[in-house]
Scaffold this motif. Structure first.
Motif, short mmCIF file in Angstrom:
data_model
loop_
_atom_site.label_atom_id
_atom_site.label_comp_id
_atom_site.label_asym_id
_atom_site.label_seq_id
_atom_site.Cartn_x
_atom_site.Cartn_y
_atom_site.Cartn_z
N TRP A 191 10.64 -22.48 -16.78
CA TRP A 191 9.40 -22.35 -17.56
C TRP A 191 8.61 -21.09 -17.26
N ARG A 192 9.24 -20.12 -16.64
CA ARG A 192 8.49 -18.89 -16.32
C ARG A 192 9.39 -17.67 -16.34
N ARG A 193 10.26 -17.61 -17.32
CA ARG A 193 11.22 -16.51 -17.41
C ARG A 193 10.76 -15.44 -18.40
N PHE A 194 10.70 -14.20 -17.91
CA PHE A 194 10.32 -13.06 -18.74
C PHE A 194 11.42 -12.00 -18.71
N SER A 195 11.59 -11.32 -19.84
CA SER A 195 12.46 -10.15 -19.88
C SER A 195 11.83 -9.04 -19.03
N GLY A 196 12.68 -8.20 -18.46
CA GLY A 196 12.19 -7.07 -17.70
C GLY A 196 11.99 -5.83 -18.55
N ALA A 197 12.36 -5.90 -19.83
CA ALA A 197 12.16 -4.74 -20.71
C ALA A 197 10.67 -4.44 -20.83
N VAL A 198 10.29 -3.19 -20.60
CA VAL A 198 8.89 -2.77 -20.65
C VAL A 198 8.04 -3.75 -19.84
N GLU A 199 8.44 -4.02 -18.62
CA GLU A 199 7.83 -5.10 -17.83
C GLU A 199 6.30 -5.02 -17.84
N GLY B 285 0.82 -1.20 0.00
CA GLY B 285 0.00 0.00 0.00
C GLY B 285 0.85 1.26 0.00
N GLY B 286 0.49 2.25 -0.81
CA GLY B 286 1.22 3.51 -0.87
C GLY B 286 2.56 3.43 -1.58
N ASP B 287 2.84 2.30 -2.23
CA ASP B 287 4.13 2.14 -2.91
C ASP B 287 4.22 3.08 -4.11
N THR B 288 5.43 3.44 -4.46
CA THR B 288 5.68 4.21 -5.68
C THR B 288 6.05 3.27 -6.81
N SER B 289 6.08 3.78 -8.04
CA SER B 289 6.37 2.92 -9.19
C SER B 289 7.37 3.59 -10.13
N ARG B 290 8.35 4.30 -9.56
CA ARG B 290 9.28 5.05 -10.40
C ARG B 290 10.11 4.13 -11.31
N THR B 291 10.55 3.01 -10.78
CA THR B 291 11.36 2.11 -11.60
C THR B 291 10.52 1.51 -12.72
N HIS B 292 9.31 1.07 -12.37
CA HIS B 292 8.41 0.51 -13.38
C HIS B 292 8.11 1.55 -14.47
N ASP B 293 7.80 2.77 -14.06
CA ASP B 293 7.51 3.82 -15.02
C ASP B 293 8.73 4.13 -15.89
N GLY B 294 9.91 4.12 -15.25
CA GLY B 294 11.13 4.38 -16.00
C GLY B 294 11.40 3.31 -17.04
N LEU B 295 11.08 2.05 -16.72
CA LEU B 295 11.25 0.97 -17.70
C LEU B 295 10.36 1.19 -18.91
N HIS B 296 9.15 1.69 -18.68
CA HIS B 296 8.27 1.96 -19.81
C HIS B 296 8.72 3.18 -20.60
N ASP B 297 9.24 4.19 -19.91
CA ASP B 297 9.73 5.38 -20.61
C ASP B 297 10.90 5.04 -21.52
N ILE B 298 11.87 4.31 -21.00
CA ILE B 298 13.03 3.99 -21.83
C ILE B 298 12.66 3.01 -22.93
N GLY B 299 11.71 2.11 -22.63
CA GLY B 299 11.26 1.17 -23.66
C GLY B 299 10.59 1.88 -24.81
N ALA B 300 9.75 2.87 -24.48
CA ALA B 300 9.08 3.63 -25.53
C ALA B 300 10.10 4.40 -26.37
N ALA B 301 11.09 4.99 -25.71
CA ALA B 301 12.11 5.75 -26.42
C ALA B 301 12.92 4.85 -27.36
N MET B 302 13.06 3.58 -26.99
CA MET B 302 13.82 2.63 -27.80
C MET B 302 12.94 1.92 -28.82
N GLY B 303 11.63 2.17 -28.78
CA GLY B 303 10.73 1.51 -29.72
C GLY B 303 10.46 0.07 -29.39
N LEU B 304 10.60 -0.31 -28.11
CA LEU B 304 10.34 -1.69 -27.71
C LEU B 304 8.84 -1.94 -27.59
N GLU B 305 8.40 -3.08 -28.08
CA GLU B 305 6.98 -3.44 -28.03
C GLU B 305 6.59 -3.82 -26.61
#
Length: 332
Positions: free
Chosen positions: A111-119, A71-91
């Motif tokens: 059997w459950r490995r995902f990239s963290g790019a644009v998580e 509760g009350g957590d921030t999401s700066r890292t998550h948001d930053g991953l999306h910002d840099i992903g968009a700038a790089m044209g990552l889907e």
């Protein structure tokens, strides 16, 4: 207070029920076995959603609007991953690592490995700190159950919280399009693909975590979690179903009639050949000695049934359903 009890728990149904557990059970005599079939490795971090919901709930920091995260957590890292992903044209969307990588490296992530790019899952910053710590301790050689025990101490959790297994089990959903992890099906695809079957990959070789089979010697309450993807992975582990046949078990319906309280319960039960309704929980849990169902539910069983309003919207509701579970145990 009643004797020792063990709850089987998935994402939200059983945690909501646990809000009222203290009316009947001493936390020191309460064990919760959590599903780990929903766990994934995201950007190199082991994320254990069902364990963490219970961890944060017990520590008093759970985000109760979502029933996951802090509760009350921030999401700066998550948001930053999306910002840099968009700038790089990552889907955007789930980005599985290559097939060869799924069983390479950390065995706990098979059997459950995902990239963290644009998580594709939003991970809060404080939540991420838990995943970093968990992953680092796993890489130091500690087991998932040992790390969970240390995290419970850190968060002040007073009941005993056990992962179902220290070995990897992945809940995979088979659809007409492809085979996908449950987290892709539910989080990224919002439960829209048609489900043909559900597989618990790794369950044939995984073993119950230390303490799990012993905990099933106590009275057992199967909470109103998803019978397929929350409880099903536990039942697929060697020895668990046999232990439940020997135990005294009460199961709480996740349905009111044929209407599920939350999540893709109906779709998944139908996909595995179980009736998607309260009546279907007798098929899902043949070992159950009694059931707790809604007072307006006309389902009938050949075992004891306690009826109450099973919708849980707060601690008073949870306490009422827990007391119904206690009455059901008394009737067995």
């Amino acid at each position: 207070m009643a004797s020792m009890v063990t709850f089987l728990s998935g994402g939200t149904g059983t945690p909501k029920l646990l809000d009222g557990a203290a009316v009947a059970y001493d936390p020191a005599e309460t064990t919760v076995v959590a599903n780990t079939g929903d766990d994934i490795e995201l950007g190199g971090l082991m994320v254990c959603p069902d364990l963490d919901t219970l961890l944060y709930q017990g520590g008093g920091v759970l985000n109760r609007e979502r029933w996951w995260g802090i509760g009350g957590d921030t999401s700066r890292t998550h948001d930053g991953l999306h910002d840099i992903g968009a700038a790089m044209g990552l889907e955007e969307g789930p980005r599985y690592l290559d097939d060869d990588a799924q069983t390479a490296g950390r065995p706990l992530a098979d059997w459950r490995r995902f990239s963290g790019a644009v998580e594709f899952m939003e991970i809060g910053d404080r939540d991420r700190a838990v995943h970093v710590t968990r992953t680092s301790l796993l890489d130091e050689g500690h087991s998932l159950s040992a790390v969970t025990d240390r995290l419970c101490e850190a968060f002040g959790v007073t009941l005993e919280l056990l992962p179902m297994s220290d070995d990897p089990v992945a809940s995979l959903v088979h659809t007409p399009e492809d085979v996908m992890h449950f987290q892709e099906y539910w989080v990224a695809r919002e439960g829209e693909p048609t489900v043909r079957n559900v597989e618990f990959r790794g369950s044939s070789t995984a073993e119950p975590a230390p303490g799990v089979l012993e905990a099933l010697e106590d009275d057992v309450i199967v909470g109103p979690s998803n019978p397929v993807t929350s409880i099903g992975p536990m039942l697929a582990l060697d020895g668990v179903s046999d232990a439940l046949w020997d135990a005294t078990v009460v199961a709480v319906s996740p349905f009111r009639g044929d209407e599920a309280f939350s999540g893709p319960v109906g779709e998944l039960m139908g996909a595995v050949g179980a009736e998607p309704s309260t009546a279907g929980i007798a098929t899902a849990y043949p070992f159950a000695d009694a059931f707790v169902v809604d007072e307006d539910d006309d389902a009938t069983f050949d075992r004891p049934v306690v009826r109450t309003d099973i919708e849980i919207d707060g601690r008073e509701d949870a306490a009422r359903v827990v007391q119904a579970c206690e009455r059901a145990l008394d009737e067995v």
